[in-house]
Design a protein around this motif. Sequence first.
Motif, PDB file in Angstrom:
ATOM      1  N   ASP A  36      -5.469  -3.876 -25.996  1.00  0.00           N
ATOM      2  CA  ASP A  36      -4.772  -4.154 -24.739  1.00  0.00           C
ATOM      3  C   ASP A  36      -5.081  -3.138 -23.652  1.00  0.00           C
ATOM      4  OD1 ASP A  36      -3.605  -6.398 -25.818  1.00  0.00           O
ATOM      5  OD2 ASP A  36      -1.744  -5.381 -26.354  1.00  0.00           O
ATOM      6  N   LEU A  37      -5.197  -1.860 -24.003  1.00  0.00           N
ATOM      7  CA  LEU A  37      -5.389  -0.812 -23.002  1.00  0.00           C
ATOM      8  C   LEU A  37      -6.857  -0.570 -22.676  1.00  0.00           C
ATOM      9  CD1 LEU A  37      -2.651   1.688 -24.208  1.00  0.00           C
ATOM     10  CD2 LEU A  37      -2.589   0.206 -22.205  1.00  0.00           C
ATOM     11  N   PHE A  38      -7.749  -1.429 -23.160  1.00  0.00           N
ATOM     12  CA  PHE A  38      -9.175  -1.283 -22.871  1.00  0.00           C
ATOM     13  C   PHE A  38      -9.433  -1.718 -21.433  1.00  0.00           C
ATOM     14  CE2 PHE A  38     -13.540  -2.658 -22.642  1.00  0.00           C
ATOM     15  CZ  PHE A  38     -14.204  -1.682 -23.342  1.00  0.00           C
ATOM     16  N   ASP A  39     -10.068  -0.844 -20.631  1.00  0.00           N
ATOM     17  CA  ASP A  39     -10.357  -1.166 -19.237  1.00  0.00           C
ATOM     18  C   ASP A  39     -11.429  -0.218 -18.719  1.00  0.00           C
ATOM     19  OD1 ASP A  39     -10.152  -2.579 -16.896  1.00  0.00           O
ATOM     20  OD2 ASP A  39      -8.180  -1.811 -16.338  1.00  0.00           O
ATOM     21  N   GLU A  40     -11.956  -0.526 -17.536  1.00  0.00           N
ATOM     22  CA  GLU A  40     -12.951   0.344 -16.914  1.00  0.00           C
ATOM     23  C   GLU A  40     -12.330   1.689 -16.576  1.00  0.00           C
ATOM     24  OE1 GLU A  40     -14.528  -1.934 -13.651  1.00  0.00           O
ATOM     25  OE2 GLU A  40     -15.768  -3.143 -14.985  1.00  0.00           O
ATOM     26  N   ASN A  41     -13.150   2.730 -16.627  1.00  0.00           N
ATOM     27  CA  ASN A  41     -12.744   4.119 -16.373  1.00  0.00           C
ATOM     28  C   ASN A  41     -11.710   4.636 -17.374  1.00  0.00           C
ATOM     29  OD1 ASN A  41     -14.431   4.737 -14.198  1.00  0.00           O
ATOM     30  ND2 ASN A  41     -13.062   3.668 -12.785  1.00  0.00           N
ATOM     31  N   GLN A  42     -11.618   4.007 -18.539  1.00  0.00           N
ATOM     32  CA  GLN A  42     -10.701   4.452 -19.579  1.00  0.00           C
ATOM     33  C   GLN A  42     -11.513   4.937 -20.775  1.00  0.00           C
ATOM     34  OE1 GLN A  42      -7.355   4.629 -19.151  1.00  0.00           O
ATOM     35  NE2 GLN A  42      -7.709   3.850 -17.091  1.00  0.00           N
ATOM     36  N   GLY A  43     -10.931   5.837 -21.555  1.00  0.00           N
ATOM     37  CA  GLY A  43     -11.591   6.358 -22.740  1.00  0.00           C
ATOM     38  C   GLY A  43     -11.647   5.326 -23.845  1.00  0.00           C
ATOM     39  N   MET A  44     -12.749   5.337 -24.587  1.00  0.00           N
ATOM     40  CA  MET A  44     -12.902   4.428 -25.726  1.00  0.00           C
ATOM     41  C   MET A  44     -13.773   5.072 -26.791  1.00  0.00           C
ATOM     42  SD  MET A  44     -16.330   3.413 -25.771  1.00  0.00           S
ATOM     43  CE  MET A  44     -16.280   2.053 -26.878  1.00  0.00           C
ATOM     44  N   VAL A  45     -13.612   4.591 -28.017  1.00  0.00           N
ATOM     45  CA  VAL A  45     -14.477   4.980 -29.126  1.00  0.00           C
ATOM     46  C   VAL A  45     -14.876   3.687 -29.826  1.00  0.00           C
ATOM     47  CG1 VAL A  45     -14.620   6.178 -31.344  1.00  0.00           C
ATOM     48  CG2 VAL A  45     -13.387   7.224 -29.455  1.00  0.00           C
ATOM     49  N   GLY A  46     -16.166   3.542 -30.095  1.00  0.00           N
ATOM     50  CA  GLY A  46     -16.657   2.358 -30.793  1.00  0.00           C
ATOM     51  C   GLY A  46     -17.397   2.754 -32.049  1.00  0.00           C
ATOM     52  N   THR A  47     -17.317   1.905 -33.065  1.00  0.00           N
ATOM     53  CA  THR A  47     -18.068   2.104 -34.304  1.00  0.00           C
ATOM     54  C   THR A  47     -19.100   0.993 -34.397  1.00  0.00           C
ATOM     55  OG1 THR A  47     -16.106   3.005 -35.382  1.00  0.00           O
ATOM     56  CG2 THR A  47     -17.891   2.284 -36.816  1.00  0.00           C
ATOM     57  N   GLY A  48     -20.334   1.352 -34.721  1.00  0.00           N
ATOM     58  CA  GLY A  48     -21.369   0.333 -34.848  1.00  0.00           C
ATOM     59  C   GLY A  48     -22.743   0.937 -35.011  1.00  0.00           C
ATOM     60  N   ARG A  49     -23.765   0.169 -34.573  1.00  0.00           N
ATOM     61  CA  ARG A  49     -25.171   0.578 -34.713  1.00  0.00           C
ATOM     62  C   ARG A  49     -25.860   0.497 -33.360  1.00  0.00           C
ATOM     63  NH1 ARG A  49     -24.090  -2.038 -39.674  1.00  0.00           N
ATOM     64  NH2 ARG A  49     -25.015  -0.970 -41.447  1.00  0.00           N
ATOM     65  N   TYR A  50     -26.873   1.337 -33.176  1.00  0.00           N
ATOM     66  CA  TYR A  50     -27.682   1.344 -31.954  1.00  0.00           C
ATOM     67  C   TYR A  50     -28.978   0.608 -32.266  1.00  0.00           C
ATOM     68  CZ  TYR A  50     -29.818   3.225 -27.695  1.00  0.00           C
ATOM     69  OH  TYR A  50     -30.412   3.370 -26.464  1.00  0.00           O
ATOM     70  N   VAL A  51     -29.097  -0.627 -31.758  1.00  0.00           N
ATOM     71  CA  VAL A  51     -30.230  -1.486 -32.078  1.00  0.00           C
ATOM     72  C   VAL A  51     -30.953  -1.883 -30.793  1.00  0.00           C
ATOM     73  CG1 VAL A  51     -30.948  -3.640 -33.198  1.00  0.00           C
ATOM     74  CG2 VAL A  51     -28.967  -2.385 -34.074  1.00  0.00           C
ATOM     75  N   GLU A  52     -32.226  -1.510 -30.688  1.00  0.00           N
ATOM     76  CA  GLU A  52     -33.081  -1.861 -29.558  1.00  0.00           C
ATOM     77  C   GLU A  52     -32.428  -1.555 -28.209  1.00  0.00           C
ATOM     78  OE1 GLU A  52     -34.557  -5.843 -30.013  1.00  0.00           O
ATOM     79  OE2 GLU A  52     -35.194  -5.476 -32.070  1.00  0.00           O
ATOM     80  N   GLY A  53     -31.881  -0.364 -28.099  1.00  0.00           N
ATOM     81  CA  GLY A  53     -31.333   0.105 -26.833  1.00  0.00           C
ATOM     82  C   GLY A  53     -29.928  -0.356 -26.505  1.00  0.00           C
ATOM     83  N   VAL A  54     -29.272  -1.049 -27.432  1.00  0.00           N
ATOM     84  CA  VAL A  54     -27.902  -1.524 -27.210  1.00  0.00           C
ATOM     85  C   VAL A  54     -27.042  -1.125 -28.408  1.00  0.00           C
ATOM     86  CG1 VAL A  54     -26.433  -3.556 -26.876  1.00  0.00           C
ATOM     87  CG2 VAL A  54     -28.704  -3.487 -25.840  1.00  0.00           C
ATOM     88  N   PHE A  55     -25.853  -0.592 -28.117  1.00  0.00           N
ATOM     89  CA  PHE A  55     -24.912  -0.259 -29.177  1.00  0.00           C
ATOM     90  C   PHE A  55     -24.169  -1.532 -29.550  1.00  0.00           C
ATOM     91  CE2 PHE A  55     -20.802   1.276 -30.789  1.00  0.00           C
ATOM     92  CZ  PHE A  55     -21.239   2.121 -31.791  1.00  0.00           C
ATOM     93  N   GLU A  56     -24.358  -2.003 -30.780  1.00  0.00           N
ATOM     94  CA  GLU A  56     -23.690  -3.204 -31.269  1.00  0.00           C
ATOM     95  C   GLU A  56     -22.430  -2.774 -32.008  1.00  0.00           C
ATOM     96  OE1 GLU A  56     -26.623  -5.308 -33.575  1.00  0.00           O
ATOM     97  OE2 GLU A  56     -27.806  -5.798 -31.789  1.00  0.00           O
ATOM     98  N   ALA A  57     -21.290  -2.880 -31.335  1.00  0.00           N
ATOM     99  CA  ALA A  57     -20.030  -2.382 -31.876  1.00  0.00           C
ATOM    100  C   ALA A  57     -19.406  -3.377 -32.843  1.00  0.00           C
ATOM    101  CB  ALA A  57     -19.056  -2.088 -30.738  1.00  0.00           C
ATOM    102  N   SER A  58     -18.916  -2.869 -33.953  1.00  0.00           N
ATOM    103  CA  SER A  58     -18.162  -3.682 -34.901  1.00  0.00           C
ATOM    104  C   SER A  58     -16.668  -3.445 -34.727  1.00  0.00           C
ATOM    105  CB  SER A  58     -18.586  -3.359 -36.334  1.00  0.00           C
ATOM    106  OG  SER A  58     -18.383  -1.985 -36.604  1.00  0.00           O
ATOM    107  N   GLU A  59     -16.325  -2.330 -34.056  1.00  0.00           N
ATOM    108  CA  GLU A  59     -14.920  -1.984 -33.815  1.00  0.00           C
ATOM    109  C   GLU A  59     -14.833  -1.192 -32.517  1.00  0.00           C
ATOM    110  OE1 GLU A  59     -11.253   0.150 -36.227  1.00  0.00           O
ATOM    111  OE2 GLU A  59     -13.278   0.881 -36.574  1.00  0.00           O
ATOM    112  N   ILE A  60     -13.811  -1.482 -31.713  1.00  0.00           N
ATOM    113  CA  ILE A  60     -13.571  -0.757 -30.468  1.00  0.00           C
ATOM    114  C   ILE A  60     -12.131  -0.256 -30.480  1.00  0.00           C
ATOM    115  CG2 ILE A  60     -13.335  -0.950 -27.952  1.00  0.00           C
ATOM    116  CD1 ILE A  60     -16.204  -1.126 -28.700  1.00  0.00           C
ATOM    117  N   LEU A  61     -11.967   1.015 -30.188  1.00  0.00           N
ATOM    118  CA  LEU A  61     -10.635   1.612 -30.047  1.00  0.00           C
ATOM    119  C   LEU A  61     -10.490   2.107 -28.620  1.00  0.00           C
ATOM    120  CD1 LEU A  61     -10.658   3.786 -33.294  1.00  0.00           C
ATOM    121  CD2 LEU A  61      -9.639   1.539 -33.000  1.00  0.00           C
ATOM    122  N   ALA A  62      -9.308   1.931 -28.058  1.00  0.00           N
ATOM    123  CA  ALA A  62      -9.026   2.431 -26.711  1.00  0.00           C
ATOM    124  C   ALA A  62      -7.889   3.432 -26.819  1.00  0.00           C
ATOM    125  CB  ALA A  62      -8.621   1.284 -25.775  1.00  0.00           C
ATOM    126  N   LYS A  63      -7.778   4.274 -25.799  1.00  0.00           N
ATOM    127  CA  LYS A  63      -6.670   5.222 -25.834  1.00  0.00           C
ATOM    128  C   LYS A  63      -5.360   4.447 -25.930  1.00  0.00           C
ATOM    129  CE  LYS A  63      -5.992   5.951 -20.909  1.00  0.00           C
ATOM    130  NZ  LYS A  63      -5.840   6.947 -19.897  1.00  0.00           N
TER     131      LYS A  63
END
Length: 149
Positions: free
Chosen positions: A97-124
């Motif tokens: 819910d609190l995910f937005d532009e200019n907000q802190g986030m942490v994502g878990t995933g893999r970096y594939v061909e120049g793009v981070f493919e997130a499997s999970e996103i956490l927001a403050k």
Amino acid sequence: MALKSLKKQRRIQVIALAAGALIISTGLIGYAMRDGINFFRSPSQVMAEPPRATEVFRIGGLVEEGTLVRGQGETVRFSVTDGGATVPVVFTGVLPDLFDENQGMVGTGRYVEGVFEASEILAKHDETYMPKEVVDALKEQGVYQAPGS
């Protein structure tokens, strides 16, 4: 005399067996955790030394303003920055819910061909909290501002 020798031999066998079991269990624990340990990287670290496509890690920073694009279905694209570098991210799922532009986030995933493919996103999770790793990465780039400043 033979009885003492037998006890000593039995004791050595038990110690050797325990040491062998300890070595095997340590190896199995390490093998099981090889994918379970997710190292944190800032966008600057990812761009400086791109990880292998098979490596699962966490990335954190600020959601860059103007990059949040909600696609068809649950696919979302945005960029995460630490002020020094920017990494494009793609995520399919429901964002916090609190995910937005200019907000802190942490994502878990893999970096594939120049793009981070997130499997999970956490927001403050409130207006003042940001994960320590994200704060440290932003401070390193000189762009961190304390809440309320």
